[in-house]
Write an enzyme that holds these catalytic residues in place. Sequence first.
Site, mmCIF file in Angstrom:
data_model
loop_
_atom_site.group_PDB
_atom_site.id
_atom_site.type_symbol
_atom_site.label_atom_id
_atom_site.label_comp_id
_atom_site.label_asym_id
_atom_site.label_seq_id
_atom_site.Cartn_x
_atom_site.Cartn_y
_atom_site.Cartn_z
ATOM 1 N N PHE A 155 0.841 -1.382 0.091
ATOM 2 C CA PHE A 155 0.053 0.229 0.434
ATOM 3 C C PHE A 155 0.848 0.959 -0.230
ATOM 4 C CE2 PHE A 155 -1.519 -3.470 2.492
ATOM 5 C CZ PHE A 155 -2.617 -4.099 1.521
ATOM 6 N N LYS A 156 0.314 2.538 -0.792
ATOM 7 C CA LYS A 156 0.805 3.425 -0.627
ATOM 8 C C LYS A 156 0.562 4.712 0.726
ATOM 9 C CE LYS A 156 1.080 6.549 -4.451
ATOM 10 N NZ LYS A 156 2.609 6.265 -4.927
ATOM 11 N N LEU A 157 1.542 3.564 1.871
ATOM 12 C CA LEU A 157 2.035 4.275 3.671
ATOM 13 C C LEU A 157 2.916 5.258 3.579
ATOM 14 C CD1 LEU A 157 1.496 0.734 5.546
ATOM 15 C CD2 LEU A 157 -0.710 2.245 4.339
#
Length: 311
Positions: A155-157
């Site tokens: 994910f784009k954390l």
Amino acid sequence: MPNIAFHDGEYVRLEDAKVGIMTHALHYGTGAFEGIRGNWNERDGKMYIFKLREHYERMLAGAKLLWIDVPYSPEELCEITAQVVERSGFRSDVYIRPMAFKREEKVANLNLRSLGDGFFCLAVPFGDYIESDGALNCCVASYRRIDDTMIPARFKLNGLYLNSILAKTDAMASGFDEAIMLSQDGHVCEGTGENIFLVYGDRIVTPTLESNVLPGITREVVMELAREELETEVEERLIDRSELYVADEVFLTGTAAHVQGVGTVDHRPVGGGGTGPLTKQLQDLYFGIVRGNNPKYAHMCTTVAPRVTAG
Ligand code: PMP
């Protein structure tokens, strides 16, 4: 026309959308974000937003992981984004940045479940992500791509991006355009903000998702185009570093970077050293689609007409 953002449930001028210095996400990177492109089509007078819903599905999955409650459905998030673009009246390419984050102003608290959440969506004019006349000069990064057992890599954390930022900064300081990261076990993983593909003859390979790569939306589209338009299945497998030096073509894919050929890796030319023929084919197909010039794939774009100011 003012640049309009969505923040705290309202459409506001971008310069009025602020957060305080105690914001948890600022201190610890506790957010899930997306990078979405809107591509301007002058002929139609419309913005084509690419794969809008898919971006929000990924953001919501990341938000779930961080116990961030987003009080909007994917449909509502798509509508909010269309409104931001429409109300800002953009007539050029834009980059759209939604973010779900821990907005509570509380420091020294590492329990995600006790912190309040926020969401914003902004859009800014945006051209090329990597400025380059042609195929990119890349190096293999000394920083390894973070492992899923450290911070979930799918994910784009926000905080995850320190990993990419360190690798990218070092690459550029050494005169390269981009860094290619290896996974913990030394296999080819991805660029700092792009997925990677290698071409051998008419075969295309890319690292498996289990190699800690971000499941890129462009990656998925390129795999579909290879299958549908070039009648080539992309093989997903572990890739060794040494393969980078002997591939016929290497290319990177990502929302910001589009489809970009790699000309050299660690100073060694890839194939002929320019953008390879298969990369070029996929690049042309991709650009036709994201700008709304390929009716067969029109379903991949959400169109928005910019609001026109009176007078
Ligand atoms: N890997 C990383 C680390 C990224 O940040 C991105 C950009 N989102 C990608 C790959 C490509 O993903 P996408 O095609 O969904 O933009």
